[in-house]
Design a protein around this motif. Sequence first.
Motif, PDB file in Angstrom:
ATOM      1  N   VAL A 198       0.836  -1.206   0.000  1.00 18.76           N
ATOM      2  CA  VAL A 198       0.000   0.000   0.000  1.00 18.76           C
ATOM      3  C   VAL A 198       0.870   1.255   0.000  1.00 18.76           C
ATOM      4  CG1 VAL A 198      -1.631   1.377   1.359  1.00 18.76           C
ATOM      5  CG2 VAL A 198      -2.009  -1.072   1.067  1.00 18.76           C
ATOM      6  N   ILE A 199       1.855   1.293   0.890  1.00 15.94           N
ATOM      7  CA  ILE A 199       2.733   2.471   0.969  1.00 15.94           C
ATOM      8  C   ILE A 199       3.499   2.659  -0.340  1.00 15.94           C
ATOM      9  CG2 ILE A 199       4.747   3.475   2.096  1.00 15.94           C
ATOM     10  CD1 ILE A 199       2.325   3.643   3.835  1.00 15.94           C
ATOM     11  N   MET A 200       4.051   1.581  -0.890  1.00 15.55           N
ATOM     12  CA  MET A 200       4.800   1.685  -2.146  1.00 15.55           C
ATOM     13  C   MET A 200       3.908   2.122  -3.300  1.00 15.55           C
ATOM     14  SD  MET A 200       7.636  -1.406  -2.208  1.00 15.55           S
ATOM     15  CE  MET A 200       6.503  -2.759  -1.869  1.00 15.55           C
ATOM     16  N   ALA A 201       2.694   1.574  -3.362  1.00 16.71           N
ATOM     17  CA  ALA A 201       1.768   1.952  -4.440  1.00 16.71           C
ATOM     18  C   ALA A 201       1.415   3.435  -4.363  1.00 16.71           C
ATOM     19  CB  ALA A 201       0.500   1.097  -4.353  1.00 16.71           C
ATOM     20  N   LEU A 202       1.165   3.935  -3.154  1.00 19.24           N
ATOM     21  CA  LEU A 202       0.835   5.352  -2.987  1.00 19.24           C
ATOM     22  C   LEU A 202       2.012   6.240  -3.392  1.00 19.24           C
ATOM     23  CD1 LEU A 202      -1.048   5.214   0.443  1.00 19.24           C
ATOM     24  CD2 LEU A 202      -2.052   5.823  -1.767  1.00 19.24           C
ATOM     25  N   ILE A 203       3.228   5.841  -3.017  1.00 21.39           N
ATOM     26  CA  ILE A 203       4.418   6.609  -3.358  1.00 21.39           C
ATOM     27  C   ILE A 203       4.585   6.688  -4.875  1.00 21.39           C
ATOM     28  CG2 ILE A 203       6.951   6.636  -3.276  1.00 21.39           C
ATOM     29  CD1 ILE A 203       6.709   5.317  -0.488  1.00 21.39           C
ATOM     30  N   ILE A 204       4.441   5.547  -5.544  1.00 22.52           N
ATOM     31  CA  ILE A 204       4.635   5.506  -7.002  1.00 22.52           C
ATOM     32  C   ILE A 204       3.549   6.283  -7.725  1.00 22.52           C
ATOM     33  CG2 ILE A 204       4.640   3.976  -9.009  1.00 22.52           C
ATOM     34  CD1 ILE A 204       5.977   1.851  -7.222  1.00 22.52           C
ATOM     35  N   ILE A 205       2.284   6.104  -7.319  1.00 25.92           N
ATOM     36  CA  ILE A 205       1.180   6.808  -7.972  1.00 25.92           C
ATOM     37  C   ILE A 205       1.334   8.316  -7.808  1.00 25.92           C
ATOM     38  CG2 ILE A 205      -1.319   7.223  -7.920  1.00 25.92           C
ATOM     39  CD1 ILE A 205      -1.626   4.254  -7.116  1.00 25.92           C
ATOM     40  N   GLY A 206       1.703   8.746  -6.594  1.00 20.27           N
ATOM     41  CA  GLY A 206       1.904  10.173  -6.370  1.00 20.27           C
ATOM     42  C   GLY A 206       3.120  10.708  -7.088  1.00 20.27           C
ATOM     43  N   GLY A 207       4.110   9.840  -7.339  1.00 19.44           N
ATOM     44  CA  GLY A 207       5.376  10.289  -7.911  1.00 19.44           C
ATOM     45  C   GLY A 207       5.482  10.251  -9.416  1.00 19.44           C
ATOM     46  N   ILE A 208       4.521   9.628 -10.114  1.00 14.95           N
ATOM     47  CA  ILE A 208       4.642   9.559 -11.577  1.00 14.95           C
ATOM     48  C   ILE A 208       4.132  10.832 -12.259  1.00 14.95           C
ATOM     49  CG2 ILE A 208       4.515   7.040 -11.678  1.00 14.95           C
ATOM     50  CD1 ILE A 208       1.598   7.273 -12.478  1.00 14.95           C
ATOM     51  N   GLY A 209       3.351  11.627 -11.549  1.00 10.77           N
ATOM     52  CA  GLY A 209       2.940  12.913 -12.118  1.00 10.77           C
ATOM     53  C   GLY A 209       1.492  12.940 -12.595  1.00 10.77           C
ATOM     54  N   PHE A 210       0.889  14.112 -12.472  1.00 12.28           N
ATOM     55  CA  PHE A 210      -0.522  14.276 -12.825  1.00 12.28           C
ATOM     56  C   PHE A 210      -0.756  14.198 -14.331  1.00 12.28           C
ATOM     57  CE2 PHE A 210       0.083  17.063  -8.956  1.00 12.28           C
ATOM     58  CZ  PHE A 210      -0.319  16.081  -8.071  1.00 12.28           C
ATOM     59  N   PHE A 211       0.217  14.618 -15.131  1.00 11.97           N
ATOM     60  CA  PHE A 211       0.087  14.517 -16.585  1.00 11.97           C
ATOM     61  C   PHE A 211      -0.025  13.052 -17.001  1.00 11.97           C
ATOM     62  CE2 PHE A 211       1.864  13.961 -20.817  1.00 11.97           C
ATOM     63  CZ  PHE A 211       1.183  14.917 -21.548  1.00 11.97           C
ATOM     64  N   VAL A 212       0.766  12.198 -16.358  1.00  7.59           N
ATOM     65  CA  VAL A 212       0.724  10.765 -16.663  1.00  7.59           C
ATOM     66  C   VAL A 212      -0.629  10.191 -16.282  1.00  7.59           C
ATOM     67  CG1 VAL A 212       1.769   8.514 -16.152  1.00  7.59           C
ATOM     68  CG2 VAL A 212       3.219  10.535 -16.407  1.00  7.59           C
ATOM     69  N   TRP A 213      -1.153  10.607 -15.125  1.00  7.72           N
ATOM     70  CA  TRP A 213      -2.509  10.192 -14.744  1.00  7.72           C
ATOM     71  C   TRP A 213      -3.485  10.477 -15.874  1.00  7.72           C
ATOM     72  CZ3 TRP A 213      -4.233  12.188  -9.276  1.00  7.72           C
ATOM     73  CH2 TRP A 213      -3.359  11.729  -8.296  1.00  7.72           C
ATOM     74  N   ASN A 214      -3.460  11.716 -16.345  1.00  7.37           N
ATOM     75  CA  ASN A 214      -4.404  12.179 -17.358  1.00  7.37           C
ATOM     76  C   ASN A 214      -4.256  11.375 -18.645  1.00  7.37           C
ATOM     77  OD1 ASN A 214      -6.477  14.066 -18.089  1.00  7.37           O
ATOM     78  ND2 ASN A 214      -4.973  15.139 -19.351  1.00  7.37           N
ATOM     79  N   ASP A 215      -3.012  11.130 -19.041  1.00  8.45           N
ATOM     80  CA  ASP A 215      -2.744  10.407 -20.286  1.00  8.45           C
ATOM     81  C   ASP A 215      -3.193   8.950 -20.188  1.00  8.45           C
ATOM     82  OD1 ASP A 215      -1.867  10.327 -22.887  1.00  8.45           O
ATOM     83  OD2 ASP A 215       0.217   9.911 -22.379  1.00  8.45           O
ATOM     84  N   VAL A 216      -2.862   8.303 -19.077  1.00  8.06           N
ATOM     85  CA  VAL A 216      -3.232   6.897 -18.895  1.00  8.06           C
ATOM     86  C   VAL A 216      -4.741   6.737 -18.790  1.00  8.06           C
ATOM     87  CG1 VAL A 216      -3.072   4.921 -17.318  1.00  8.06           C
ATOM     88  CG2 VAL A 216      -1.023   6.267 -17.836  1.00  8.06           C
ATOM     89  N   SER A 217      -5.399   7.647 -18.062  1.00  9.81           N
ATOM     90  CA  SER A 217      -6.862   7.553 -17.931  1.00  9.81           C
ATOM     91  C   SER A 217      -7.564   7.802 -19.261  1.00  9.81           C
ATOM     92  CB  SER A 217      -7.366   8.558 -16.892  1.00  9.81           C
ATOM     93  OG  SER A 217      -7.141   9.890 -17.321  1.00  9.81           O
ATOM     94  N   ALA A 218      -6.944   8.602 -20.134  1.00  8.85           N
ATOM     95  CA  ALA A 218      -7.553   8.911 -21.436  1.00  8.85           C
ATOM     96  C   ALA A 218      -7.386   7.761 -22.429  1.00  8.85           C
ATOM     97  CB  ALA A 218      -6.949  10.189 -22.015  1.00  8.85           C
ATOM     98  N   HIS A 219      -6.225   7.082 -22.414  1.00  9.20           N
ATOM     99  CA  HIS A 219      -5.937   6.042 -23.413  1.00  9.20           C
ATOM    100  C   HIS A 219      -5.924   4.638 -22.847  1.00  9.20           C
ATOM    101  CE1 HIS A 219      -3.965   9.743 -25.197  1.00  9.20           C
ATOM    102  NE2 HIS A 219      -4.805   9.398 -26.128  1.00  9.20           N
ATOM    103  N   ARG A 220      -5.991   4.531 -21.526  1.00  3.24           N
ATOM    104  CA  ARG A 220      -6.086   3.238 -20.855  1.00  3.24           C
ATOM    105  C   ARG A 220      -5.017   2.254 -21.319  1.00  3.24           C
ATOM    106  NH1 ARG A 220     -10.342   3.487 -17.178  1.00  3.24           N
ATOM    107  NH2 ARG A 220     -11.790   5.131 -17.760  1.00  3.24           N
ATOM    108  N   TYR A 221      -5.434   1.150 -21.957  1.00  2.00           N
ATOM    109  CA  TYR A 221      -4.496   0.095 -22.332  1.00  2.00           C
ATOM    110  C   TYR A 221      -3.873   0.292 -23.717  1.00  2.00           C
ATOM    111  CZ  TYR A 221      -7.001  -2.040 -18.463  1.00  2.00           C
ATOM    112  OH  TYR A 221      -7.576  -2.273 -17.240  1.00  2.00           O
ATOM    113  N   HIS A 222      -4.210   1.368 -24.395  1.00  6.12           N
ATOM    114  CA  HIS A 222      -3.638   1.650 -25.717  1.00  6.12           C
ATOM    115  C   HIS A 222      -2.296   2.358 -25.535  1.00  6.12           C
ATOM    116  CE1 HIS A 222      -7.425   0.449 -27.586  1.00  6.12           C
ATOM    117  NE2 HIS A 222      -8.056   1.222 -26.698  1.00  6.12           N
TER     118      HIS A 222
END
Length: 446
Positions: A198-222
Motif C-alpha cells: 500500500v505504501i509503495m503503491a501510494l508513493i509511485i502513484i503520487g510520484g509519476i505525475g498528474f500529466f501521466v494520470w491524465n494520459d493513462v486515464s484517457a488512453h487506458r491500455y492503448h
Amino acid sequence: MKVMIRKLTQTQMIVIGYALIILIGSLFLMLPAASRDGLATSFPDALFTATSASCVTGLVIADTFNKWTMFGQCIILALIQIGGLGFMTIGVFFAIILRRKIGLWMRGTLQESVNILQIGGIVRLAKKIMLGTLLFEGVGAALLAFRFQEQMGWGKAVYYGIFHSISAFCNAGFDLMGKDAPYASFTGYYDDPLVNIVIMALIIIGGIGFFVWNDVSAHRYHISRYRLHTKIVLVTTAILVIGGAALLYLFESQNTLEGMSTQGKVLSSLFGSVTARTAGFNTVDTAALTDNSKMLTIFLMFIGGSPGSTAGGIKTTTFVVLLVYVSANLRNKTYCNIFGRRLDDGAIRKASTVLCTNLFLVFMAVMILAAIQPQPVMDIVFEVASAIGTVGMSTGITRDLTEVSKLVLVFLMYCGRVGSLTFALSLRGHKAEVPVKVPVEPITIG
C-alpha cells in the motif's frame, strides 16, 4: 492586492506562495498547543519542520509522534497535503466549487505549478487531480487502518491510516510510528505485505505525475497512444524501482537484510528502492546501510520522481533526456531520438540547466555542512541529497545539526519543491532578452 499579484510572473507567484505557506505553518507550529511539552517551539525548529512538511520532504529535528500533539500533527498533515498537490491546484479546485471565474493568468500559473505541457484542459485536469487524490488516499487510508486496528483501536487506526496515506501519496515521509521507538518509521512492518504494498503503491502513484494520470486515464491500455512523456516516465520508473531493488538486495543481503525471511528481504529491498524516490520512509536502519547502498540511495534520491508530481529530485525525464543526449553524441548522431520521437532542443537545454543547478547546490551545501558539522562526509552528502530531492531519508544526523546547517537544508528543501530552475527564473522578473546575436567563436571542449 490583485494588481500586485498580477504584476508577479507565474514563477514568482509559485515561489512566494510556497514561502507564505511555510511561514504560516511555522507560526502555527511555534504555538505551545502544538508541542507535547507545552512550550513554544523555537522559530528555527518550527521553520525547519514547516519547510520539510510543505516541501514534502520528511526530514525532522525530533520524532513526529513524540514532539507534536495531535494539533501539531494536523498542522503538519495540512502542510503536506497543500505542498504535495500544490496550492494553485487546491485554489483552482475551490474556485470551481464556488463557481468563480478562472482567468487565463490563473490557468497559466496552474500550468506552471503542475508542470503540464499545454494550458488547454487545465481546469478539467485540476478536477481529476483532486478527485484522484481523494480516491487514492481514501483507499490507502482504509487498507492501512484495517491493518493498524490489529495493534490499536479503530479510532486511532483510522487516524494513523489517514495520516500515513496522505504522507505516502504526497511523498512526504512523515510518520507516527515513534511511540515505542523514536524514528522507527516502518521498521516494525518490514515483512508485512499489506503495509509495504500500500505504501509503495501510494508513493509511485503520487510520484509519476498528474500529466501521466491524465494520459493513462484517457488512453487506458492503448500504450501506443501514450505521449512520449508518459512512456519515458513509466519505463524509467519501472527500471529504477526494479534495478534499485535488485542492487539493494545484493548489497544488503549480508548486512541489514541478514536474518530476514525471503519475503522480508524482497519487500525491504523493493521498499528501499521505492522510498528513495523522494518518499523518506524506511523499513531498515538507514544509518546501518553499506556505503554501496548509501551511494545507490543518493543516486535514486537525486533523480527523484517525475515532473508535475508530489515528488522532488531532478526528475526522471531530465535524467533520461540527458542520457539520450550523451548517447547520441557518443554515437555521432545528429538528433536525439527515443521511442520513435525526436527530443526538442529546448528540453535538452532545460535538462542540462536543471542538472547543473542542482549539482552546484549540492556541492555548495556539502562544503558548508562539512565545515560546520563534525560528521562523516558520506552522511553529509546523504543528508544534502535527501533535502534537495525532498526525500526525507537520513542517517540520523538531522537532529544534531546547527542552526546554520538547518537553514542550509531549509533552502535546499525549498528549492527542491518549487524547483531550482523555477526559483532561479523567479529572480529574473519581466525583463525580456534583447534579440541580438553576437559573433560566434569556437573553443576547445574536453
